[in-house]
Design a protein around this motif. Structure first.
Motif, PDB file in Angstrom:
ATOM      1  N   CYS A   1      83.468 115.293  22.514  1.00 35.15           N
ATOM      2  CA  CYS A   1      84.186 114.589  23.588  1.00 35.15           C
ATOM      3  C   CYS A   1      83.362 113.397  24.055  1.00 35.15           C
ATOM      4  O   CYS A   1      83.208 112.425  23.334  1.00 35.15           O
ATOM      5  CB  CYS A   1      84.483 115.583  24.701  1.00 35.15           C
ATOM      6  SG  CYS A   1      85.518 114.921  26.015  1.00 35.15           S
ATOM      7  N   CYS A   2      82.793 113.479  25.232  1.00 33.42           N
ATOM      8  CA  CYS A   2      82.153 112.303  25.832  1.00 33.42           C
ATOM      9  C   CYS A   2      80.920 111.815  25.080  1.00 33.42           C
ATOM     10  O   CYS A   2      80.554 110.647  25.202  1.00 33.42           O
ATOM     11  CB  CYS A   2      81.836 112.567  27.296  1.00 33.42           C
ATOM     12  SG  CYS A   2      83.335 112.655  28.314  1.00 33.42           S
TER      13      CYS A   2
ATOM     14  N   CYS B   1      82.751 120.221  27.690  1.00 32.80           N
ATOM     15  CA  CYS B   1      82.347 118.927  28.230  1.00 32.80           C
ATOM     16  C   CYS B   1      82.524 118.919  29.746  1.00 32.80           C
ATOM     17  O   CYS B   1      83.539 119.401  30.256  1.00 32.80           O
ATOM     18  CB  CYS B   1      83.173 117.814  27.585  1.00 32.80           C
ATOM     19  SG  CYS B   1      82.504 116.185  27.953  1.00 32.80           S
TER      20      CYS B   1
ATOM     21  N   THR C   1      81.072 112.140  33.100  1.00 33.59           N
ATOM     22  CA  THR C   1      80.092 112.935  32.354  1.00 33.59           C
ATOM     23  C   THR C   1      78.739 112.224  32.318  1.00 33.59           C
ATOM     24  O   THR C   1      77.691 112.869  32.373  1.00 33.59           O
ATOM     25  CB  THR C   1      80.608 113.216  30.934  1.00 33.59           C
ATOM     26  OG1 THR C   1      81.848 113.929  31.048  1.00 33.59           O
ATOM     27  CG2 THR C   1      79.627 114.057  30.134  1.00 33.59           C
TER      28      THR C   1
ATOM     29  N   CYS D   1      83.575 116.797  31.643  1.00 36.80           N
ATOM     30  CA  CYS D   1      84.798 116.113  32.096  1.00 36.80           C
ATOM     31  C   CYS D   1      86.000 117.040  32.145  1.00 36.80           C
ATOM     32  O   CYS D   1      87.048 116.666  32.671  1.00 36.80           O
ATOM     33  CB  CYS D   1      85.097 114.906  31.217  1.00 36.80           C
ATOM     34  SG  CYS D   1      85.872 115.304  29.646  1.00 36.80           S
TER      35      CYS D   1
ATOM     36  N   SER E   1      87.720 118.390  29.535  1.00 38.00           N
ATOM     37  CA  SER E   1      88.716 118.214  28.475  1.00 38.00           C
ATOM     38  C   SER E   1      88.998 119.514  27.728  1.00 38.00           C
ATOM     39  O   SER E   1      90.014 119.644  27.060  1.00 38.00           O
ATOM     40  CB  SER E   1      88.220 117.170  27.468  1.00 38.00           C
ATOM     41  OG  SER E   1      87.040 117.652  26.825  1.00 38.00           O
TER      42      SER E   1
HETATM   43 ZN   LIG Z   1      84.272 114.743  27.993  1.00 35.31          ZN
END
Ligand SMILES: [Zn+2]
Length: 133
Positions: free
Chosen positions: A20-21, A9, A43, A11, A13
């Motif tokens: 995730c997002c 992701c 994101t 972001c 993570s």
């Molecule tokens: Zn994410």
């Protein structure tokens, strides 16, 4: 649009975008805290998801422009790394300080912001922020 490896992701993570997002962007679940909302918004900027940027912005603070225009500046920007420096939650308000590193063509730059969040109706929203860089 910039290319992102969605097996990780944007972001940062460590999970895939799907795990995730995307769960935030699709509405499958809501961000549980301001830092998670920040990740989702970061994101969303990366993937030019103007609807999520708009819908996660408190309507009293959100600029009155259509969703898709909110991310148009990011078409030529590659977001390369998100660093969350601190998160403070007090009741229904939150503050997250972060650095978002980016590349615009050959130029490297970053955004350093202290961002404010509020929780209403059980949902966290971004309100405004103080950009330090
Ligand atoms: Zn994410």
């Amino acid at each position: 649009m910039q290319k992102y490896d969605l097996t990780k992701c944007p972001c940062g993570s460590g999970k895939s975008y799907r795990e995730c997002c995307e769960e935030l962007h699709s509405g499958k679940r809501q961000a549980e805290n301001p830092a998670e909302l920040l990740r989702g918004r970061y994101t969303a900027y990366a993937l030019l998801n103007g609807d999520y940027v708009k819908n996660s912005w408190h309507p009293d603070f959100c600029p009155a422009v259509p969703g898709r225009f909110m991310v148009s500046d990011y078409k030529k920007i590659k977001l390369t790394r998100l660093e969350i420096l601190r998160e403070e939650i007090t009741g229904d308000t939150g503050v997250v300080e972060y650095i978002a590193r980016l590349r615009a063509g050959t130029r490297f730059d970053y955004i350093h912001e202290v961002a404010n969040y509020v929780r209403t109706g059980g949902k966290w929203y971004y309100t405004d922020g103080n950009q330090l860089h």
